[in-house]
Design an enzyme around this catalytic site. Structure first.
Site, short mmCIF file in Angstrom:
data_model
loop_
_atom_site.label_atom_id
_atom_site.label_comp_id
_atom_site.label_asym_id
_atom_site.label_seq_id
_atom_site.Cartn_x
_atom_site.Cartn_y
_atom_site.Cartn_z
N ASN A 310 25.92 -39.02 14.46
CA ASN A 310 25.61 -40.08 15.44
C ASN A 310 24.54 -39.71 16.46
O ASN A 310 23.75 -40.56 16.85
CB ASN A 310 26.88 -40.50 16.18
CG ASN A 310 27.79 -41.35 15.33
OD1 ASN A 310 27.40 -42.40 14.84
ND2 ASN A 310 29.02 -40.88 15.13
N ILE A 311 24.52 -38.47 16.91
CA ILE A 311 23.79 -38.18 18.16
C ILE A 311 22.28 -38.19 18.06
O ILE A 311 21.60 -38.00 19.07
CB ILE A 311 24.25 -36.83 18.74
CG1 ILE A 311 23.92 -35.70 17.77
CG2 ILE A 311 25.71 -36.86 19.12
CD1 ILE A 311 24.01 -34.34 18.41
N HIS A 346 18.68 -38.10 11.33
CA HIS A 346 19.28 -39.41 11.03
C HIS A 346 19.62 -40.12 12.34
O HIS A 346 20.44 -39.63 13.10
CB HIS A 346 20.56 -39.20 10.22
CG HIS A 346 21.29 -40.46 9.88
ND1 HIS A 346 20.92 -41.28 8.86
CD2 HIS A 346 22.38 -41.04 10.46
CE1 HIS A 346 21.75 -42.31 8.79
NE2 HIS A 346 22.65 -42.19 9.75
N GLU A 512 24.75 -39.47 2.00
CA GLU A 512 26.00 -39.72 2.73
C GLU A 512 27.19 -39.80 1.78
O GLU A 512 28.04 -40.69 1.89
CB GLU A 512 25.88 -41.02 3.54
CG GLU A 512 24.68 -41.05 4.48
CD GLU A 512 24.57 -42.32 5.30
OE1 GLU A 512 25.59 -43.05 5.43
OE2 GLU A 512 23.47 -42.60 5.81
N TRP A 563 29.32 -36.88 3.68
CA TRP A 563 29.38 -37.52 4.99
C TRP A 563 30.65 -37.13 5.74
O TRP A 563 31.56 -37.93 5.91
CB TRP A 563 29.24 -39.03 4.86
CG TRP A 563 28.76 -39.66 6.13
CD1 TRP A 563 29.49 -40.46 6.96
CD2 TRP A 563 27.47 -39.54 6.72
NE1 TRP A 563 28.72 -40.83 8.05
CE2 TRP A 563 27.48 -40.28 7.92
CE3 TRP A 563 26.30 -38.85 6.36
CZ2 TRP A 563 26.35 -40.36 8.76
CZ3 TRP A 563 25.19 -38.94 7.19
CH2 TRP A 563 25.22 -39.69 8.37
#
Length: 605
Positions: A310-311, A346, A512, A563
């Site tokens: 996410n980051i 990503h 993923e 993932w």
């Protein structure tokens, strides 16, 4: 896990739920309920395994290097009846007076919306109480802008949280009633400050009482959980919703023995040093390998490349226009470099997980292009100086599923602020900006369902060929590969080859990889990851990796990334509100047979 030890632990949990622990001067007025569940026989479990070809859930434990994996899974054995401990004290609101707006062990919130939330009595509203003499009434007037504004949360005894055992399976049940079409989102999550979600069930109401049932596997580090129910939904304006009879119970475990896992290091088996990657949480996440030592051990032992789950997405890197926040991402890059790992970035541009200011930005096409170029250029150039950042998902999920059209290009194609405000050229503009800022990085277009959806894949291939004809920089295509347990490996092989055969040649990456197994209805129980199911999972992973190695030439292999690390980390659990076994490690970080399937494909066994 020894059954006698588990039973003792259950009794201790019962005492804790009843307020027997230290630190509190008050005593609960009702005791926790201890009940029993009918055990399922080994024969019935075998029957379920043969009747359903693909399945899900998480749980299980064993030694990281053991050759025969033994896993504790919430289930019943044919020789004993497990004990179930009622942890949701005051789940039926029976110890709160009618009219109360502060029922014991509950938090009621109307932050931003307007609603009247109170305990009601069966004496006044008999049809709106499911059992006993009390229920909770939520009368919604407006929902406000805050999606969490109207909620009721079971916060545990004395608001301290519901005590749980990490790495265990719990059954969460509740009853809800409201007008047909109204909605309620039942969730299981951790207390502040993380507020991590463990499971969710989004329920559309029918007008009658209906049961909500969720199975959830706790993270190994979990000790306390909460049960929020959210009502801040457009369908609920003007509705009155009733909830009653909450329970949250732990079921004792049995032991399964799985097929041997002998692989010591996945990365060491990779042909030609092809990247073997894993997506990881970072920042202040409790499951970040930067601070979570068991995950850190697994990541450095088996993988050669990291993807930030996410980051490194826009909402994290540019939360306020013009103000970039790279601290958490830089810390992840530092960790990667300290451990000899590469990083796949990503994602530079996506229609989801963008900051509120970006979602609500109002301007001309040129102003939108400036927003796009500023974000992509600033982020890509910041990490271009880091030799570990070798590639990027530049644009993520720009095509819709139904016919391979651009997302947002017509009715029923989804929405994208980028397409709406710029048009299809936003994709090439992102690639040009990324190449200018990070000329040495491989630049990928990334999307889901392309491993089976031919119209969508054809649209991606056509875009790549158009880019090549016009000298728009693009180096590869990423197949997310979020597959189901019944995925067709022959189709996956064919679709991988379609991209590998593009000329001039580009790279092909599985970005993923995970497997959703619990997609059947009614959902499979959390104890359904039998040895037979685990071997099915193993065979599917082996087939996918073999297909990739067969049709993608070595010089075009961008690598394979899974993932997440452990089953409990997976986004699949919370999205679908049911347990699943989608990843390669059990919740205690012990390897699953699926990891051996990956290893066998890499080594040609």
């Amino acid at each position: 896990m020894n059954m006698n030890r588990c039973s003792l632990l259950a009794v201790l949990l019962a005492l804790t739920a009843c307020g027997g622990g230290s630190g509190s001067g008050s005593k609960s007025s009702s005791s926790s309920v201890v009940s029993s569940m009918v055990s399922s026989s080994a024969a019935s479990m075998a029957s379920l395994s043969s009747a359903v070809s693909s399945i899900p859930s998480s749980a299980a434990m064993s030694s990281v290097s053991s050759s025969a994996i033994t896993s504790s899974i919430s289930s019943a054995s044919s020789s004993s009846t497990p004990v179930v401990i009622e942890l949701a004290e005051n789940g039926g609101f029976e110890i709160s007076e009618a009219g109360s707006t502060a029922p014991a062990n509950w938090s009621l919130a109307t932050n931003g919306g307007t609603a009247a939330i109170q305990v009601i009595s069966a004496a006044n509203q008999p049809s709106n109480v499911h059992t006993g003499d009390r229920a909770l009434e939520v009368a919604i007037n407006t929902i406000g802008a805050n999606p969490w504004s109207i909620e009721t949360t079971h916060t545990g005894l004395n608001n301290g949280g519901i005590p749980v055992v990490g790495g265990s399976i719990y059954a969460y049940k509740a009853w809800v009633k409201g007008p047909a079409g109204a909605q309620a989102n039942f969730t299981v999550g951790t207390p502040a400050p993380a507020y991590a979600e463990r499971a969710r069930s989004n329920v559309t109401l029918s007008g009658e009482w209906q049961e909500v049932s969720i199975e959830v596997t706790t993270s190994p580090d979990d000790t306390l959980l909460r049960l929020p129910v959210h009502f801040s939904l457009a369908a609920n304006v003007g509705a009155t919703i009733y909830v009653d009879d909450f329970s949250f119970t732990k079921v004792e475990s049995i032991t399964y023995e799985y097929s041997p896992v002998t692989v010591e290091s996945l990365r060491s088996l990779s042909p030609g040093n092809m990247p073997i990657g894993v997506a990881v949480a970072a920042g202040n996440s409790a499951i970040s390998p930067l601070t979570n030592i068991p995950r850190q051990t697994v990541v450095t032992q088996h993988f050669s490349q990291l993807t930030a789950e996410n980051i490194m997405k826009p909402s994290f890197l540019q939360p306020t226009q013009g103000q970039f926040s790279f601290g958490d991402a830089d810390a992840l890059i530092d960790f990667a470099e300290a451990n000899g790992l590469k990083v796949h970035g990503h994602t530079l541009l996506w229609h989801n997980q963008i900051p509120t200011w970006m979602q609500n930005f109002s301007g001309t096409k040129d102003q939108w292009l400036d927003v796009l170029r500023t974000h992509v250029s600033t982020v890509a150039s910041h990490f271009a100086a880091r030799q570990s950042v070798v590639s990027w998902d530049v644009v993520n999920e720009a095509f819709e599923d139904a016919g391979g059209r651009y997302r947002g290009s017509a009715a029923n194609t989804g929405s994208s602020v980028w397409y709406t405000n710029i048009g299809p050229e936003f994709i090439e503009e992102a690639f040009k900006a990324a190449h200018a800022a990070a000329p040495n990085a491989d630049l990928y277009y990334n999307d889901f369902s392309t491993e089976w959806n031919r119209p969508k894949l054809d649209a991606v291939v056509a875009m790549v060929e158009d880019f090549q004809a016009r000298n728009i920089p693009i180096d590869g295509v990423g197949f997310q590969m979020h597959v189901w347990g019944n995925a067709n490996v022959a189709t996956i092989r064919e679709h991988l080859k379609l991209v590998a055969d593009i000329r001039p040649a580009i790279k092909v990456k599985i970005t993923e990889l995970d497997v959703r197994l619990n997609y059947v209805d009614p959902p499979l129980s959390a104890n359904a990851y039998t040895p037979a199911r685990a071997d099915q999972h193993k065979a599917l992973i082996k087939g996918i990796v073999e297909a990739y190695l067969e049709v993608v030439p070595p010089e075009q292999r961008g690598g394979i990334t899974v993932w997440g690390v452990a089953d409990v980390d997976s986004w699949i659990n919370s999205l679908y509100g049911r347990p699943d076994w989608s990843l390669f490690f059990f919740n205690d970080m012990s390897p699953k047979p699926a990891l051996q399937g990956f290893a066998d494909a890499l080594s040609g066994n």
